[in-house]
Design a protein around this motif. Structure first.
Motif, PDB file in Angstrom:
ATOM      1  N   ASP A 195      46.929  -8.164  67.122  1.00 39.00           N
ATOM      2  CA  ASP A 195      46.275  -9.367  66.606  1.00 39.00           C
ATOM      3  C   ASP A 195      46.686  -9.705  65.178  1.00 39.00           C
ATOM      4  OD1 ASP A 195      43.430 -10.469  65.219  1.00 39.00           O
ATOM      5  OD2 ASP A 195      44.077 -11.447  67.055  1.00 39.00           O
ATOM      6  N   ALA A 196      46.756  -8.716  64.306  1.00 41.57           N
ATOM      7  CA  ALA A 196      47.153  -8.894  62.897  1.00 41.57           C
ATOM      8  C   ALA A 196      46.391 -10.028  62.209  1.00 41.57           C
ATOM      9  CB  ALA A 196      48.665  -9.119  62.803  1.00 41.57           C
ATOM     10  N   GLY A 197      45.113 -10.165  62.526  1.00 42.14           N
ATOM     11  CA  GLY A 197      44.288 -11.175  61.859  1.00 42.14           C
ATOM     12  C   GLY A 197      44.396 -12.578  62.415  1.00 42.14           C
ATOM     13  N   GLN A 198      45.167 -12.764  63.476  1.00 37.66           N
ATOM     14  CA  GLN A 198      45.352 -14.113  64.020  1.00 37.66           C
ATOM     15  C   GLN A 198      44.068 -14.692  64.607  1.00 37.66           C
ATOM     16  OE1 GLN A 198      48.161 -16.011  63.558  1.00 37.66           O
ATOM     17  NE2 GLN A 198      48.483 -14.278  62.211  1.00 37.66           N
ATOM     18  N   SER A 199      43.180 -13.844  65.116  1.00 37.52           N
ATOM     19  CA  SER A 199      41.908 -14.350  65.648  1.00 37.52           C
ATOM     20  C   SER A 199      41.085 -14.988  64.543  1.00 37.52           C
ATOM     21  CB  SER A 199      41.110 -13.218  66.306  1.00 37.52           C
ATOM     22  OG  SER A 199      41.769 -12.754  67.443  1.00 37.52           O
ATOM     23  N   GLU A 200      41.071 -14.378  63.367  1.00 38.70           N
ATOM     24  CA  GLU A 200      40.319 -14.947  62.240  1.00 38.70           C
ATOM     25  C   GLU A 200      40.903 -16.296  61.821  1.00 38.70           C
ATOM     26  OE1 GLU A 200      37.518 -14.137  61.093  1.00 38.70           O
ATOM     27  OE2 GLU A 200      37.262 -12.038  61.660  1.00 38.70           O
ATOM     28  N   VAL A 201      42.222 -16.416  61.846  1.00 38.36           N
ATOM     29  CA  VAL A 201      42.880 -17.682  61.506  1.00 38.36           C
ATOM     30  C   VAL A 201      42.491 -18.753  62.525  1.00 38.36           C
ATOM     31  CG1 VAL A 201      45.123 -18.835  61.304  1.00 38.36           C
ATOM     32  CG2 VAL A 201      44.800 -16.558  60.316  1.00 38.36           C
ATOM     33  N   LEU A 202      42.516 -18.395  63.805  1.00 38.39           N
ATOM     34  CA  LEU A 202      42.150 -19.352  64.852  1.00 38.39           C
ATOM     35  C   LEU A 202      40.678 -19.737  64.741  1.00 38.39           C
ATOM     36  CD1 LEU A 202      42.806 -21.034  67.322  1.00 38.39           C
ATOM     37  CD2 LEU A 202      42.487 -18.992  68.724  1.00 38.39           C
ATOM     38  N   LEU A 203      39.805 -18.776  64.479  1.00 38.50           N
ATOM     39  CA  LEU A 203      38.379 -19.093  64.333  1.00 38.50           C
ATOM     40  C   LEU A 203      38.138 -20.030  63.154  1.00 38.50           C
ATOM     41  CD1 LEU A 203      36.755 -15.645  65.141  1.00 38.50           C
ATOM     42  CD2 LEU A 203      36.746 -17.702  66.558  1.00 38.50           C
ATOM     43  N   ALA A 204      38.864 -19.828  62.073  1.00 32.65           N
ATOM     44  CA  ALA A 204      38.727 -20.728  60.912  1.00 32.65           C
ATOM     45  C   ALA A 204      39.185 -22.137  61.265  1.00 32.65           C
ATOM     46  CB  ALA A 204      39.530 -20.188  59.736  1.00 32.65           C
ATOM     47  N   SER A 205      40.269 -22.266  62.047  1.00 40.29           N
ATOM     48  CA  SER A 205      40.745 -23.604  62.435  1.00 40.29           C
ATOM     49  C   SER A 205      39.778 -24.265  63.410  1.00 40.29           C
ATOM     50  CB  SER A 205      42.156 -23.542  63.019  1.00 40.29           C
ATOM     51  OG  SER A 205      42.161 -22.979  64.301  1.00 40.29           O
ATOM     52  N   ILE A 206      39.137 -23.475  64.271  1.00 36.76           N
ATOM     53  CA  ILE A 206      38.126 -24.020  65.191  1.00 36.76           C
ATOM     54  C   ILE A 206      36.956 -24.571  64.382  1.00 36.76           C
ATOM     55  CG2 ILE A 206      36.374 -23.377  66.899  1.00 36.76           C
ATOM     56  CD1 ILE A 206      38.465 -21.409  68.056  1.00 36.76           C
ATOM     57  N   ASP A 207      36.463 -23.782  63.418  1.00 38.16           N
ATOM     58  CA  ASP A 207      35.355 -24.235  62.577  1.00 38.16           C
ATOM     59  C   ASP A 207      35.710 -25.516  61.834  1.00 38.16           C
ATOM     60  OD1 ASP A 207      33.649 -22.219  63.340  1.00 38.16           O
ATOM     61  OD2 ASP A 207      34.045 -20.971  61.585  1.00 38.16           O
ATOM     62  N   ALA A 208      36.915 -25.582  61.288  1.00 35.66           N
ATOM     63  CA  ALA A 208      37.343 -26.773  60.539  1.00 35.66           C
ATOM     64  C   ALA A 208      37.444 -27.987  61.462  1.00 35.66           C
ATOM     65  CB  ALA A 208      38.685 -26.514  59.865  1.00 35.66           C
ATOM     66  N   GLY A 209      37.892 -27.783  62.680  1.00 36.52           N
ATOM     67  CA  GLY A 209      38.080 -28.888  63.609  1.00 36.52           C
ATOM     68  C   GLY A 209      36.800 -29.496  64.143  1.00 36.52           C
ATOM     69  N   ILE A 210      35.729 -28.712  64.207  1.00 36.66           N
ATOM     70  CA  ILE A 210      34.472 -29.242  64.755  1.00 36.66           C
ATOM     71  C   ILE A 210      33.402 -29.429  63.695  1.00 36.66           C
ATOM     72  CG2 ILE A 210      34.822 -28.435  67.112  1.00 36.66           C
ATOM     73  CD1 ILE A 210      33.228 -26.001  66.527  1.00 36.66           C
ATOM     74  N   ARG A 211      33.706 -29.071  62.470  1.00 38.80           N
ATOM     75  CA  ARG A 211      32.722 -29.154  61.380  1.00 38.80           C
ATOM     76  C   ARG A 211      32.195 -30.575  61.179  1.00 38.80           C
ATOM     77  NH1 ARG A 211      35.467 -26.674  57.299  1.00 38.80           N
ATOM     78  NH2 ARG A 211      34.683 -24.704  58.091  1.00 38.80           N
ATOM     79  N   GLY A 212      33.023 -31.584  61.325  1.00 37.51           N
ATOM     80  CA  GLY A 212      32.611 -32.954  61.038  1.00 37.51           C
ATOM     81  C   GLY A 212      31.825 -33.638  62.147  1.00 37.51           C
ATOM     82  N   LEU A 213      31.687 -32.989  63.294  1.00 41.27           N
ATOM     83  CA  LEU A 213      30.959 -33.615  64.399  1.00 41.27           C
ATOM     84  C   LEU A 213      29.454 -33.579  64.132  1.00 41.27           C
ATOM     85  CD1 LEU A 213      32.937 -32.193  67.443  1.00 41.27           C
ATOM     86  CD2 LEU A 213      33.066 -34.484  66.482  1.00 41.27           C
ATOM     87  N   PRO A 214      28.746 -34.634  64.535  1.00 40.34           N
ATOM     88  CA  PRO A 214      27.292 -34.657  64.312  1.00 40.34           C
ATOM     89  C   PRO A 214      26.561 -33.691  65.235  1.00 40.34           C
ATOM     90  CG  PRO A 214      27.982 -36.593  65.537  1.00 40.34           C
ATOM     91  CD  PRO A 214      29.238 -35.852  65.145  1.00 40.34           C
ATOM     92  N   GLY A 215      25.323 -33.442  64.908  1.00 41.84           N
ATOM     93  CA  GLY A 215      24.507 -32.554  65.721  1.00 41.84           C
ATOM     94  C   GLY A 215      24.563 -31.127  65.197  1.00 41.84           C
ATOM     95  N   THR A 216      23.994 -30.235  65.987  1.00 42.99           N
ATOM     96  CA  THR A 216      23.938 -28.826  65.610  1.00 42.99           C
ATOM     97  C   THR A 216      24.750 -28.006  66.589  1.00 42.99           C
ATOM     98  OG1 THR A 216      21.725 -29.144  64.724  1.00 42.99           O
ATOM     99  CG2 THR A 216      22.384 -26.882  65.177  1.00 42.99           C
ATOM    100  N   LEU A 217      25.598 -27.148  66.048  1.00 42.74           N
ATOM    101  CA  LEU A 217      26.409 -26.253  66.862  1.00 42.74           C
ATOM    102  C   LEU A 217      26.182 -24.834  66.370  1.00 42.74           C
ATOM    103  CD1 LEU A 217      28.567 -26.049  69.116  1.00 42.74           C
ATOM    104  CD2 LEU A 217      30.269 -26.017  67.281  1.00 42.74           C
ATOM    105  N   TYR A 218      25.804 -23.965  67.285  1.00 47.03           N
ATOM    106  CA  TYR A 218      25.615 -22.554  66.961  1.00 47.03           C
ATOM    107  C   TYR A 218      26.842 -21.783  67.418  1.00 47.03           C
ATOM    108  CZ  TYR A 218      20.799 -24.049  66.501  1.00 47.03           C
ATOM    109  OH  TYR A 218      19.665 -24.716  66.116  1.00 47.03           O
TER     110      TYR A 218
END
Length: 86
Positions: A28-51
């Motif tokens: 993995d070499a940290g790639q999962s953390e990079v992908l999780l950060a990009s997922i968070d950035a991509g959906i951060r601007g959507l309205p509503g609540t996401l857990y």
């Protein structure tokens, strides 16, 4: 859903951008953390609540499962990366 304040369990991570392909058994070499950060950035601007329910996979890499409210679900249905399996 909105009337009763229900939540929608997406049963997986919502991925707003296509992830880079790599072999499953490749280190993995940290790639999962990079992908999780990009997922968070991509959906951060959507309205509503996401857990985000964070957990460790069998490969001992971090991953998430998403659960959202009705307002978030309506926004996700309009998102260009939304796909429905037929």
């Amino acid at each position: 859903m909105d009337r009763f304040g229900a939540l929608m369990d997406f049963c997986e991570a919502l991925i707003p951008a296509p992830p880079a392909r790599r072999a499953y058994l490749e280190p993995d070499a940290g790639q999962s953390e990079v992908l999780l950060a990009s997922i968070d950035a991509g959906i951060r601007g959507l309205p509503g609540t996401l857990y985000r329910l964070r957990y460790q996979t069998a490969r001992e890499t971090p991953w998430v499962q998403h659960i959202g409210d009705a307002e978030f679900l309506a926004a996700w249905l309009e998102h260009p990366r939304f796909r429905m399996i037929k």
